[in-house]
Design an enzyme around this catalytic site. Structure first.
Site, PDB file in Angstrom:
ATOM      1  N   ASN A   9       0.856  -1.198   0.000  1.00  0.00           N
ATOM      2  CA  ASN A   9       0.000   0.000   0.000  1.00  0.00           C
ATOM      3  C   ASN A   9       0.891   1.247   0.000  1.00  0.00           C
ATOM      4  O   ASN A   9       1.702   1.437   0.918  1.00  0.00           O
ATOM      5  CB  ASN A   9      -0.896  -0.042   1.245  1.00  0.00           C
ATOM      6  CG  ASN A   9      -1.831   1.159   1.319  1.00  0.00           C
ATOM      7  OD1 ASN A   9      -1.422   2.284   1.073  1.00  0.00           O
ATOM      8  ND2 ASN A   9      -3.076   0.928   1.661  1.00  0.00           N
ATOM      9  N   HIS A  12       0.886   6.337   1.669  1.00  0.00           N
ATOM     10  CA  HIS A  12       1.621   7.327   2.468  1.00  0.00           C
ATOM     11  C   HIS A  12       2.804   7.961   1.742  1.00  0.00           C
ATOM     12  O   HIS A  12       3.401   8.918   2.257  1.00  0.00           O
ATOM     13  CB  HIS A  12       1.963   6.748   3.843  1.00  0.00           C
ATOM     14  CG  HIS A  12       0.695   6.442   4.597  1.00  0.00           C
ATOM     15  ND1 HIS A  12      -0.219   7.436   4.914  1.00  0.00           N
ATOM     16  CD2 HIS A  12       0.138   5.277   4.981  1.00  0.00           C
ATOM     17  CE1 HIS A  12      -1.262   6.882   5.505  1.00  0.00           C
ATOM     18  NE2 HIS A  12      -1.085   5.579   5.561  1.00  0.00           N
ATOM     19  N   HIS A  45      -5.718   3.660  -1.770  1.00  0.00           N
ATOM     20  CA  HIS A  45      -7.048   3.953  -1.243  1.00  0.00           C
ATOM     21  C   HIS A  45      -7.426   5.361  -1.692  1.00  0.00           C
ATOM     22  O   HIS A  45      -6.800   6.332  -1.269  1.00  0.00           O
ATOM     23  CB  HIS A  45      -6.998   3.851   0.295  1.00  0.00           C
ATOM     24  CG  HIS A  45      -8.307   4.083   0.981  1.00  0.00           C
ATOM     25  ND1 HIS A  45      -8.441   4.006   2.342  1.00  0.00           N
ATOM     26  CD2 HIS A  45      -9.540   4.407   0.511  1.00  0.00           C
ATOM     27  CE1 HIS A  45      -9.693   4.261   2.684  1.00  0.00           C
ATOM     28  NE2 HIS A  45     -10.381   4.521   1.583  1.00  0.00           N
ATOM     29  N   ARG A  47      -9.571   8.077  -1.110  1.00  0.00           N
ATOM     30  CA  ARG A  47     -10.521   8.516  -0.085  1.00  0.00           C
ATOM     31  C   ARG A  47     -11.403   9.631  -0.610  1.00  0.00           C
ATOM     32  O   ARG A  47     -10.997  10.380  -1.503  1.00  0.00           O
ATOM     33  CB  ARG A  47      -9.766   9.020   1.160  1.00  0.00           C
ATOM     34  CG  ARG A  47      -9.307   7.899   2.056  1.00  0.00           C
ATOM     35  CD  ARG A  47      -8.696   8.458   3.329  1.00  0.00           C
ATOM     36  NE  ARG A  47      -8.529   7.422   4.318  1.00  0.00           N
ATOM     37  CZ  ARG A  47      -9.400   7.173   5.298  1.00  0.00           C
ATOM     38  NH1 ARG A  47     -10.488   7.908   5.451  1.00  0.00           N
ATOM     39  NH2 ARG A  47      -9.181   6.201   6.153  1.00  0.00           N
ATOM     40  N   ARG A  51      -7.158  12.740   0.683  1.00  0.00           N
ATOM     41  CA  ARG A  51      -6.079  13.216   1.572  1.00  0.00           C
ATOM     42  C   ARG A  51      -4.709  12.663   1.172  1.00  0.00           C
ATOM     43  O   ARG A  51      -3.687  13.213   1.538  1.00  0.00           O
ATOM     44  CB  ARG A  51      -6.378  12.877   3.033  1.00  0.00           C
ATOM     45  CG  ARG A  51      -6.297  11.423   3.337  1.00  0.00           C
ATOM     46  CD  ARG A  51      -6.441  11.153   4.816  1.00  0.00           C
ATOM     47  NE  ARG A  51      -7.783  11.436   5.285  1.00  0.00           N
ATOM     48  CZ  ARG A  51      -8.306  10.846   6.365  1.00  0.00           C
ATOM     49  NH1 ARG A  51      -7.596  10.000   7.063  1.00  0.00           N
ATOM     50  NH2 ARG A  51      -9.522  11.125   6.764  1.00  0.00           N
ATOM     51  N   GLU A  72      -8.751   0.471  -3.085  1.00  0.00           N
ATOM     52  CA  GLU A  72      -9.653   0.471  -1.928  1.00  0.00           C
ATOM     53  C   GLU A  72     -10.621   1.628  -2.077  1.00  0.00           C
ATOM     54  O   GLU A  72     -10.193   2.770  -2.344  1.00  0.00           O
ATOM     55  CB  GLU A  72      -8.854   0.655  -0.634  1.00  0.00           C
ATOM     56  CG  GLU A  72      -8.009  -0.540  -0.281  1.00  0.00           C
ATOM     57  CD  GLU A  72      -7.237  -0.317   1.002  1.00  0.00           C
ATOM     58  OE1 GLU A  72      -7.451   0.710   1.675  1.00  0.00           O
ATOM     59  OE2 GLU A  72      -6.402  -1.154   1.318  1.00  0.00           O
ATOM     60  N   THR A 103      -8.344   3.698   8.558  1.00  0.00           N
ATOM     61  CA  THR A 103      -9.542   2.847   8.563  1.00  0.00           C
ATOM     62  C   THR A 103      -9.638   2.125   9.909  1.00  0.00           C
ATOM     63  O   THR A 103      -8.846   1.241  10.206  1.00  0.00           O
ATOM     64  CB  THR A 103      -9.456   1.820   7.401  1.00  0.00           C
ATOM     65  OG1 THR A 103      -9.003   2.524   6.247  1.00  0.00           O
ATOM     66  CG2 THR A 103     -10.808   1.204   7.125  1.00  0.00           C
ATOM     67  N   GLU A 153     -10.968  -9.485   3.594  1.00  0.00           N
ATOM     68  CA  GLU A 153      -9.704  -9.071   4.213  1.00  0.00           C
ATOM     69  C   GLU A 153     -10.003  -8.802   5.677  1.00  0.00           C
ATOM     70  O   GLU A 153     -10.853  -7.972   6.001  1.00  0.00           O
ATOM     71  CB  GLU A 153      -9.145  -7.815   3.530  1.00  0.00           C
ATOM     72  CG  GLU A 153      -7.848  -7.355   4.195  1.00  0.00           C
ATOM     73  CD  GLU A 153      -7.037  -6.401   3.337  1.00  0.00           C
ATOM     74  OE1 GLU A 153      -7.150  -6.431   2.093  1.00  0.00           O
ATOM     75  OE2 GLU A 153      -6.278  -5.620   3.923  1.00  0.00           O
ATOM     76  N   HIS A 194      -3.775  -4.203   8.005  1.00  0.00           N
ATOM     77  CA  HIS A 194      -3.886  -3.054   8.905  1.00  0.00           C
ATOM     78  C   HIS A 194      -2.946  -3.174  10.098  1.00  0.00           C
ATOM     79  O   HIS A 194      -3.063  -4.096  10.901  1.00  0.00           O
ATOM     80  CB  HIS A 194      -5.311  -2.793   9.404  1.00  0.00           C
ATOM     81  CG  HIS A 194      -5.439  -1.378   9.882  1.00  0.00           C
ATOM     82  ND1 HIS A 194      -5.817  -0.354   9.045  1.00  0.00           N
ATOM     83  CD2 HIS A 194      -5.145  -0.801  11.065  1.00  0.00           C
ATOM     84  CE1 HIS A 194      -5.789   0.783   9.710  1.00  0.00           C
ATOM     85  NE2 HIS A 194      -5.373   0.541  10.935  1.00  0.00           N
TER      86      HIS A 194
HETATM   87  N1  PXP Z   1      -5.847  -3.146   4.168  1.00  0.00           N
HETATM   88  C1  PXP Z   1      -6.855  -2.257   4.140  1.00  0.00           C
HETATM   89  C2  PXP Z   1      -8.183  -2.704   3.651  1.00  0.00           C
HETATM   90  C3  PXP Z   1      -6.644  -0.920   4.528  1.00  0.00           C
HETATM   91  O1  PXP Z   1      -7.659  -0.044   4.496  1.00  0.00           O
HETATM   92  C4  PXP Z   1      -5.351  -0.527   4.926  1.00  0.00           C
HETATM   93  C5  PXP Z   1      -5.091   0.890   5.309  1.00  0.00           C
HETATM   94  O2  PXP Z   1      -5.810   1.201   6.402  1.00  0.00           O
HETATM   95  C6  PXP Z   1      -4.339  -1.489   4.933  1.00  0.00           C
HETATM   96  C7  PXP Z   1      -4.622  -2.798   4.555  1.00  0.00           C
HETATM   97  C8  PXP Z   1      -2.937  -1.142   5.305  1.00  0.00           C
HETATM   98  O3  PXP Z   1      -2.836  -0.755   6.628  1.00  0.00           O
HETATM   99  P1  PXP Z   1      -1.465  -0.144   7.157  1.00  0.00           P
HETATM  100  O4  PXP Z   1      -1.237   1.113   6.386  1.00  0.00           O
HETATM  101  O5  PXP Z   1      -1.723   0.075   8.602  1.00  0.00           O
HETATM  102  O6  PXP Z   1      -0.395  -1.160   6.876  1.00  0.00           O
END
Ligand code: PXP
Length: 241
Positions: A9, A12, A45, A47, A51, A72, A103, A153, A194
């Site tokens: 992901n 960030h 994602h 949003r 953001r 996402e 999330t 998930e 997450h």
């Molecule tokens: N999976 C989903 C569905 C998410 O929404 C997120 C981000 O919140 C993640 C995985 C990745 O989480 P993290 O950034 O805490 O690793």
């Protein structure tokens, strides 16, 4: 090749870019490096408040990435329209609250059930694999199956917090393991995500073998500041083999 897939992901990277309103660091560049480093998919994602990832990131990444893109989205008409237009390989439907930092929990599948079914049907007909981001609860798994999702998930935030705070996590691990078994017997593909870092990914992966995909962002991008995306992705892949 590892039995379990790693989804990277890159939200960030866009968070850092947006903090200064500049064009760098580029999420596309991160996506391409993730691909070269052996990530099995890239997650973004989009949003409602944009953001981090924005619409042009989505367009650019979708057109240049060769590994699957996992988009996402919240269950809204706006996001459905965008997902139908861009046809990401994977779509993960997530809950979204405007003021949350991230999330916070899994989807409430009883809320807007009919709408969710409509979204899932349309996305699947459009060629996207659909996953639902839920809590590891039997009731929610049954509804996910009823809604005809391809995958679930499980939200790993709680167990990751327990591990990080050096608290007892055995019961939470058992709860997730039970949910994974139940969901896989129903024919759902299991993902987890997450709050994962090296330690929590190692603990979960060692105990629960039926997880097919880990989606990891915040920690992975943070570590990459010090070691580079390539090194960190390779390290995560070693853990999930
Ligand atoms: N999976 C989903 C569905 C998410 O929404 C997120 C981000 O919140 C993640 C995985 C990745 O989480 P993290 O950034 O805490 O690793």
């Amino acid at each position: 090749m590892s039995k379990t897939r790693l989804g990277v992901n890159i939200d960030h990277v866009a968070t850092v870019r947006n903090a200064r309103g500049e064009k760098y660091p580029s999420p596309l560049r991160a996506a391409i490096i993730a691909q070269k480093s052996g990530a099995h998919s890239v997650t973004i994602h989009l949003r409602e408040d944009r953001r981090h990832i924005n619409d042009s990131d989505l367009k650019e990444i979708k057109s240049k990435l060769k590994i699957p893109l996992n988009l996402e989205i919240a269950a809204t008409n706006e996001m459905l329209k965008i997902a139908l237009k861009h046809k990401p390989n994977f779509v993960c439907i997530v809950p979204e609250k405007r003021k949350e930092i991230t999330t916070e929990g899994g989807l409430n599948l009883n809320y807007k059930k009919k709408f969710l079914k409509k979204i899932i049907d349309k996305l699947k007909k459009n060629g996207s694999r659909v996953s639902l981001f839920i809590e590891a609860k039997i009731r929610d798994i049954k509804i996910a199956k009823e809604l005809n999702a391809d995958c679930v998930e499980f939200h790993t935030g709680k167990i990751c917090n327990l591990i990080n705070k050096k608290k007892k996590y055995g019961n939470e691990l058992k709860r997730i393991e039970f949910a994974v078994d139940f969901a896989s017997k129903l024919g759902l593909e299991i993902h987890a995500g997450h709050g994962l870092n090296y330690q929590s990914t190692k603990i979960i992966n060692a105990k629960i073998k039926k997880i097919k995909e880990f989606n990891i962002g915040h920690f992975l991008i943070g570590e990459s500041i010090f070691f580079g995306l390539n090194t960190v992705i390779k390290q995560f892949k070693k853990i999930i083999i």
